[in-house]
Design a protein around this motif. Sequence first.
Motif, PDB file in Angstrom:
ATOM      1  N   TYR A 192       0.858  -1.182   0.000  1.00  0.00           N
ATOM      2  CA  TYR A 192       0.000   0.000   0.000  1.00  0.00           C
ATOM      3  C   TYR A 192       0.900   1.240   0.000  1.00  0.00           C
ATOM      4  O   TYR A 192       1.841   1.332   0.812  1.00  0.00           O
ATOM      5  CB  TYR A 192      -0.909   0.022   1.219  1.00  0.00           C
ATOM      6  CG  TYR A 192      -1.964  -1.060   1.231  1.00  0.00           C
ATOM      7  CD1 TYR A 192      -3.310  -0.743   1.141  1.00  0.00           C
ATOM      8  CD2 TYR A 192      -1.627  -2.407   1.345  1.00  0.00           C
ATOM      9  CE1 TYR A 192      -4.297  -1.726   1.158  1.00  0.00           C
ATOM     10  CE2 TYR A 192      -2.597  -3.400   1.354  1.00  0.00           C
ATOM     11  CZ  TYR A 192      -3.928  -3.050   1.255  1.00  0.00           C
ATOM     12  OH  TYR A 192      -4.892  -4.037   1.264  1.00  0.00           O
ATOM     13  N   THR A 200      -5.507   9.421  -1.388  1.00  0.00           N
ATOM     14  CA  THR A 200      -5.482   8.329  -2.359  1.00  0.00           C
ATOM     15  C   THR A 200      -4.403   7.329  -1.981  1.00  0.00           C
ATOM     16  O   THR A 200      -3.281   7.726  -1.628  1.00  0.00           O
ATOM     17  CB  THR A 200      -5.200   8.856  -3.783  1.00  0.00           C
ATOM     18  OG1 THR A 200      -6.189   9.839  -4.125  1.00  0.00           O
ATOM     19  CG2 THR A 200      -5.250   7.725  -4.801  1.00  0.00           C
ATOM     20  N   ASP A 202      -2.591   3.766  -3.526  1.00  0.00           N
ATOM     21  CA  ASP A 202      -2.400   2.800  -4.602  1.00  0.00           C
ATOM     22  C   ASP A 202      -1.930   1.485  -4.002  1.00  0.00           C
ATOM     23  O   ASP A 202      -1.080   1.467  -3.099  1.00  0.00           O
ATOM     24  CB  ASP A 202      -1.369   3.307  -5.612  1.00  0.00           C
ATOM     25  CG  ASP A 202      -1.844   4.547  -6.343  1.00  0.00           C
ATOM     26  OD1 ASP A 202      -3.040   4.619  -6.661  1.00  0.00           O
ATOM     27  OD2 ASP A 202      -1.019   5.451  -6.596  1.00  0.00           O
ATOM     28  N   ARG A 217      -4.998  -1.929  -7.644  1.00  0.00           N
ATOM     29  CA  ARG A 217      -6.172  -1.051  -7.600  1.00  0.00           C
ATOM     30  C   ARG A 217      -5.822   0.236  -6.860  1.00  0.00           C
ATOM     31  O   ARG A 217      -4.777   0.322  -6.193  1.00  0.00           O
ATOM     32  CB  ARG A 217      -7.365  -1.740  -6.945  1.00  0.00           C
ATOM     33  CG  ARG A 217      -7.253  -1.989  -5.454  1.00  0.00           C
ATOM     34  CD  ARG A 217      -8.463  -2.760  -4.947  1.00  0.00           C
ATOM     35  NE  ARG A 217      -8.584  -2.770  -3.506  1.00  0.00           N
ATOM     36  CZ  ARG A 217      -7.974  -3.616  -2.694  1.00  0.00           C
ATOM     37  NH1 ARG A 217      -7.177  -4.552  -3.214  1.00  0.00           N
ATOM     38  NH2 ARG A 217      -8.143  -3.550  -1.387  1.00  0.00           N
ATOM     39  N   THR A 218      -6.702   1.205  -6.953  1.00  0.00           N
ATOM     40  CA  THR A 218      -6.546   2.492  -6.278  1.00  0.00           C
ATOM     41  C   THR A 218      -7.812   2.779  -5.475  1.00  0.00           C
ATOM     42  O   THR A 218      -8.918   2.561  -5.965  1.00  0.00           O
ATOM     43  CB  THR A 218      -6.303   3.622  -7.297  1.00  0.00           C
ATOM     44  OG1 THR A 218      -5.046   3.393  -7.952  1.00  0.00           O
ATOM     45  CG2 THR A 218      -6.253   4.976  -6.603  1.00  0.00           C
ATOM     46  N   VAL A 219      -7.637   3.235  -4.233  1.00  0.00           N
ATOM     47  CA  VAL A 219      -8.780   3.608  -3.403  1.00  0.00           C
ATOM     48  C   VAL A 219      -8.639   5.077  -3.018  1.00  0.00           C
ATOM     49  O   VAL A 219      -7.526   5.566  -2.776  1.00  0.00           O
ATOM     50  CB  VAL A 219      -8.894   2.724  -2.140  1.00  0.00           C
ATOM     51  CG1 VAL A 219      -9.221   1.298  -2.515  1.00  0.00           C
ATOM     52  CG2 VAL A 219      -7.610   2.768  -1.324  1.00  0.00           C
ATOM     53  N   GLN A 220      -9.777   5.769  -2.960  1.00  0.00           N
ATOM     54  CA  GLN A 220      -9.780   7.183  -2.627  1.00  0.00           C
ATOM     55  C   GLN A 220     -10.724   7.465  -1.475  1.00  0.00           C
ATOM     56  O   GLN A 220     -11.589   6.647  -1.145  1.00  0.00           O
ATOM     57  CB  GLN A 220     -10.179   8.017  -3.850  1.00  0.00           C
ATOM     58  CG  GLN A 220      -9.176   7.941  -4.993  1.00  0.00           C
ATOM     59  CD  GLN A 220      -9.561   8.828  -6.154  1.00  0.00           C
ATOM     60  OE1 GLN A 220     -10.724   8.869  -6.550  1.00  0.00           O
ATOM     61  NE2 GLN A 220      -8.595   9.539  -6.709  1.00  0.00           N
ATOM     62  N   GLU A 274     -11.155   0.381   2.847  1.00  0.00           N
ATOM     63  CA  GLU A 274     -12.167  -0.604   2.512  1.00  0.00           C
ATOM     64  C   GLU A 274     -11.882  -1.109   1.096  1.00  0.00           C
ATOM     65  O   GLU A 274     -10.867  -0.761   0.500  1.00  0.00           O
ATOM     66  CB  GLU A 274     -13.561   0.013   2.610  1.00  0.00           C
ATOM     67  CG  GLU A 274     -13.938   0.485   4.005  1.00  0.00           C
ATOM     68  CD  GLU A 274     -14.201  -0.655   4.987  1.00  0.00           C
ATOM     69  OE1 GLU A 274     -14.018  -1.835   4.609  1.00  0.00           O
ATOM     70  OE2 GLU A 274     -14.579  -0.362   6.124  1.00  0.00           O
ATOM     71  N   GLU A 275     -12.761  -1.919   0.545  1.00  0.00           N
ATOM     72  CA  GLU A 275     -12.501  -2.526  -0.758  1.00  0.00           C
ATOM     73  C   GLU A 275     -12.261  -1.481  -1.843  1.00  0.00           C
ATOM     74  O   GLU A 275     -11.353  -1.615  -2.658  1.00  0.00           O
ATOM     75  CB  GLU A 275     -13.665  -3.434  -1.161  1.00  0.00           C
ATOM     76  CG  GLU A 275     -13.424  -4.207  -2.455  1.00  0.00           C
ATOM     77  CD  GLU A 275     -12.243  -5.159  -2.365  1.00  0.00           C
ATOM     78  OE1 GLU A 275     -11.612  -5.414  -3.410  1.00  0.00           O
ATOM     79  OE2 GLU A 275     -11.940  -5.631  -1.249  1.00  0.00           O
ATOM     80  N   ASP A 276     -13.074  -0.419  -1.860  1.00  0.00           N
ATOM     81  CA  ASP A 276     -12.964   0.551  -2.944  1.00  0.00           C
ATOM     82  C   ASP A 276     -12.961   1.997  -2.463  1.00  0.00           C
ATOM     83  O   ASP A 276     -13.176   2.916  -3.251  1.00  0.00           O
ATOM     84  CB  ASP A 276     -14.106   0.358  -3.951  1.00  0.00           C
ATOM     85  CG  ASP A 276     -15.478   0.461  -3.288  1.00  0.00           C
ATOM     86  OD1 ASP A 276     -15.522   0.574  -2.049  1.00  0.00           O
ATOM     87  OD2 ASP A 276     -16.493   0.428  -4.009  1.00  0.00           O
ATOM     88  N   MET A 277     -12.730   2.234  -1.160  1.00  0.00           N
ATOM     89  CA  MET A 277     -12.728   3.613  -0.671  1.00  0.00           C
ATOM     90  C   MET A 277     -12.002   3.703   0.666  1.00  0.00           C
ATOM     91  O   MET A 277     -11.739   2.693   1.333  1.00  0.00           O
ATOM     92  CB  MET A 277     -14.163   4.136  -0.524  1.00  0.00           C
ATOM     93  CG  MET A 277     -14.971   3.463   0.563  1.00  0.00           C
ATOM     94  SD  MET A 277     -16.663   4.105   0.682  1.00  0.00           S
ATOM     95  CE  MET A 277     -17.351   3.556  -0.886  1.00  0.00           C
TER      96      MET A 277
END
Length: 365
Positions: A192, A200, A202, A217-220, A274-277
């Motif tokens: 990470y 953000t 990555d 993946r990237t989470v914001q 979390e998975e996407d944020m």
Amino acid sequence: MYMISPCFVMCSRDILELICKKLTIPDVAAFSSVCKNWHSATIDKAWIWVPETPWIVDNDPPKLEYRLYNWTHERHFEMIKGVMHNNTLINGSCKGWLIVRSDDQMCIWNLFSKAGYLLPPQHTNEYLRLPPFVFTASTCPHLNPITVVGVSHNQTLVWCSIGDKKWKDYRNCDEDDGPKYANVAFLNDQLYAIRVEGNTIDIFGVDGTQPYLIPLRTVQRATAPTEIPSQYFDLYLVESKGHMLAVTRYCHEDSVRTIPISGTTIGFQILKVEEDMLVNVESLEDQALFVGGLSCESLPSNHCPGHHENHIYFIGEHEDEDHYEWGHFKVDDKSMVKKMLEEPKQNFAPTPIWLLPRYKFNCNC
């Protein structure tokens, strides 16, 4: 001089190991120095459990010893620097390991087990010529041998495995200008990396047979912050109870004097991946965080005598430029207590760091 009876010196290994299990880390260190037989009983230290309260390490390059303070026992200790002696500087800690560098060498070293490995020389990557060097390391079985990833002074990622001859850049050669990063951490076999603006992260895969990190993946951040205490802040990533946390330490703008930013602490903010944020964290539950220098650690509070759950313990710059501050921040009500470390700074040495008394990593992947 006190003499140890020969019958104790020649005890069988299984008896000596039973004795070791009742000792603290400072006592194990003294125990191992008595004779070869006792030292052999402490070589495989992975089974030793002791309170994990981090030690504070004084980061003074000219000295031949590290000066450590053990919070549990309220005692100072000195340890020989080991693999590199002259004018060495600690650039960070990660689960018991230190990154130590001199003018022309770098190594990863465990101060307690004395295990150390040379890393590729700094000159094999143009971005490593100057500190600071934020780093993380993993000994996940999927990343064999030890893999080290760092953020260089120009805020790009570099990485290597033990035995490599040079540092690798994280990007493909055709990417001229990629994201800038502030900190990195492993969660099992994934890396990470948080970008400098703090919103953000990555996530990369690491394959020692490949020349580049593998973007996954990237989470914001899910929502924009409603209030920013300061435009000056430090960023940390830390694994806590199987989750990756992003920790922001805000600094009083009038006290900022060094790069990377390090000033008088005025507050903290915590986000969880979390998975996407990235989502806000209002409680650490039974965990305590330890923040200092360029690194952060998370531990169950019941492993840390004298420390409380849902607290952040920190070391940083004091408003008096000749001293450091230490204190604790309660996450739920955002209350904070700060004090000045009694001993003054030495020779403009970098901020002291927290070091965990660990002998190996845990991996759950």
